[in-house]
Design a protein around this motif. Structure first.
Motif, mmCIF file in Angstrom:
data_model
loop_
_atom_site.group_PDB
_atom_site.id
_atom_site.type_symbol
_atom_site.label_atom_id
_atom_site.label_comp_id
_atom_site.label_asym_id
_atom_site.label_seq_id
_atom_site.Cartn_x
_atom_site.Cartn_y
_atom_site.Cartn_z
ATOM 1 N N UNK A 28 -1.437 -50.705 31.842
ATOM 2 C CA UNK A 28 -0.989 -51.416 33.045
ATOM 3 C C UNK A 28 -0.952 -50.481 34.244
ATOM 4 N N UNK A 29 -0.431 -49.263 34.042
ATOM 5 C CA UNK A 29 -0.371 -48.302 35.136
ATOM 6 C C UNK A 29 -1.766 -47.927 35.611
ATOM 7 N N UNK A 30 -2.689 -47.821 34.662
ATOM 8 C CA UNK A 30 -4.073 -47.457 35.026
ATOM 9 C C UNK A 30 -4.749 -48.584 35.781
ATOM 10 N N UNK A 31 -4.608 -49.789 35.288
ATOM 11 C CA UNK A 31 -5.260 -50.938 35.911
ATOM 12 C C UNK A 31 -4.657 -51.245 37.281
ATOM 13 N N UNK A 32 -3.335 -51.104 37.416
ATOM 14 C CA UNK A 32 -2.657 -51.459 38.661
ATOM 15 C C UNK A 32 -2.476 -50.273 39.607
ATOM 16 N N UNK A 33 -3.145 -49.164 39.308
ATOM 17 C CA UNK A 33 -3.037 -47.999 40.186
ATOM 18 C C UNK A 33 -3.662 -48.327 41.542
ATOM 19 N N UNK A 34 -2.894 -48.235 42.622
ATOM 20 C CA UNK A 34 -3.426 -48.650 43.921
ATOM 21 C C UNK A 34 -4.263 -47.570 44.592
ATOM 22 N N UNK A 35 -5.045 -48.000 45.588
ATOM 23 C CA UNK A 35 -5.775 -47.078 46.434
ATOM 24 C C UNK A 35 -4.827 -46.594 47.529
ATOM 25 N N UNK A 36 -4.558 -45.297 47.619
ATOM 26 C CA UNK A 36 -3.612 -44.796 48.629
ATOM 27 C C UNK A 36 -4.271 -44.675 49.995
ATOM 28 N N UNK A 37 -3.474 -44.679 51.052
ATOM 29 C CA UNK A 37 -4.028 -44.569 52.405
ATOM 30 C C UNK A 37 -4.430 -43.142 52.736
ATOM 31 N N UNK A 78 -4.603 -54.296 45.335
ATOM 32 C CA UNK A 78 -4.416 -52.929 44.858
ATOM 33 C C UNK A 78 -4.715 -51.883 45.926
ATOM 34 N N UNK A 79 -4.575 -52.267 47.179
ATOM 35 C CA UNK A 79 -4.696 -51.325 48.290
ATOM 36 C C UNK A 79 -3.322 -51.209 48.945
ATOM 37 N N UNK A 80 -2.829 -49.985 49.088
ATOM 38 C CA UNK A 80 -1.536 -49.808 49.737
ATOM 39 C C UNK A 80 -1.664 -50.245 51.194
ATOM 40 N N UNK A 213 -8.923 -46.043 52.972
ATOM 41 C CA UNK A 213 -8.469 -45.670 51.634
ATOM 42 C C UNK A 213 -9.590 -45.119 50.749
ATOM 43 N N UNK A 214 -10.760 -44.900 51.308
ATOM 44 C CA UNK A 214 -11.816 -44.245 50.562
ATOM 45 C C UNK A 214 -12.657 -45.170 49.716
ATOM 46 N N UNK A 215 -13.547 -44.595 48.880
ATOM 47 C CA UNK A 215 -14.467 -45.394 48.071
ATOM 48 C C UNK A 215 -13.738 -46.331 47.112
ATOM 49 N N UNK A 216 -14.298 -47.508 46.922
ATOM 50 C CA UNK A 216 -13.707 -48.516 46.037
ATOM 51 C C UNK A 216 -14.696 -48.850 44.924
ATOM 52 N N UNK A 217 -14.144 -49.067 43.733
ATOM 53 C CA UNK A 217 -14.992 -49.389 42.590
ATOM 54 C C UNK A 217 -15.858 -50.612 42.868
#
Length: 248
Positions: A28-37, A78-80, A213-217
């Motif tokens: 859950x932590x891995x999947x819900x890890x957000x993209x930080x600013x 999942x983006x802060x 927030x940088x590159x996104x999957x």
């Protein structure tokens, strides 16, 4: 001490249960890890004499000297939310009160009515709601169900529900290099947009280019610079707000 089969069974059972619970927490932590600013986004949340930026119960609000309208904004999945501050600051500096919404787990679907808190703070202004990606989907649900919203801004998003019978002014702003929202998907869902939707494509912009927030999957590389992308998103959004938000 020799353990009985009964004791061994329960040791194995509870050991397996603990392993399963630990695995679920990790997943859950891995999947819900957000993209930080990016740092630039945090800098865009600082106040100046010309623009007040303050934290609120719903997130942050950008308050210009004299606001001629408001925009309540839902972040992408999942983006802060701070990641959208560079573009939203540009919009606020042009004379709009902008509410940047914080949502649980960085998923706008968990708090779809959050924009109400922002609108209630300045009910005399004409308001638009908007969002990026999943946030744009939630914004469309909110705008369609809450009377008084004058316009809808969707960045790299399409409606979840059929809004084709509504005359709500809508801006569908898309990136040419978006790897997560394809032209085929937009075409497939085009009939769901409000009937007077304005579709605009920004050359060289990708999905993550709407924020900081940088590159996104799953995304494609942008061919437009970061600053130029922010400028273009803000410019087109401002032009739409200037044309659609009218004081009561």
């Amino acid at each position: 001490m020799r353990l009985s089969k009964h004791h061994v069974f329960w040791l194995v059972f509870f050991g397996g249960l603990l392993f399963f619970a630990s695995a679920m927490v990790w997943y859950t932590q891995r999947v819900l890890k957000p993209y930080p600013p990016f740092p630039e986004a945090l800098q865009a949340l600082e106040s100046t004499p010309a623009l007040e930026v303050r934290p609120t119960a719903y997130g942050w609000v950008f308050v210009p000297g004299k606001a001629r309208g408001g925009l309540a904004f839902y972040p992408g999945g999942l983006v802060e939310p701070e990641a959208y501050a560079p573009v939203l600051r540009r919009i606020a500096q042009a004379g709009y009160r902008v509410a940047l919404l914080r949502v649980r787990f960085n998923l706008a679907v968990t708090e779809q009515g959050k924009a109400r808190l922002a609108i209630q703070e300045a009910p005399d202004l004409p308001w638009a709601v908007g969002g990026h990606s999943l946030g744009g989907v939630v914004a469309s649900n909110f705008a369609a169900s809450v009377p008084g919203v004058q316009a809808l801004v969707m960045w790299a998003a399409y409606p979840q529900n059929d809004l084709s019978s509504q005359s709500l002014p809508t801006l569908a702003l898309l990136g040419e290099k978006d790897g997560r929202i394809s032209p085929e998907q937009i075409e497939e869902h085009r009939a769901k947009f409000p009937k007077n939707t304005r579709f605009e494509v920004i050359p060289g912009l990708n999905h993550a280019g709407f924020g900081a927030y940088g590159p996104q999957r799953g995304d494609n590389p942008a061919t437009l610079s970061q600053e130029a992308g922010w400028d273009e998103v803000a410019r087109r959004t401002l032009r739409f707000l200037d044309q659609t938000l009218k004081a009561p």
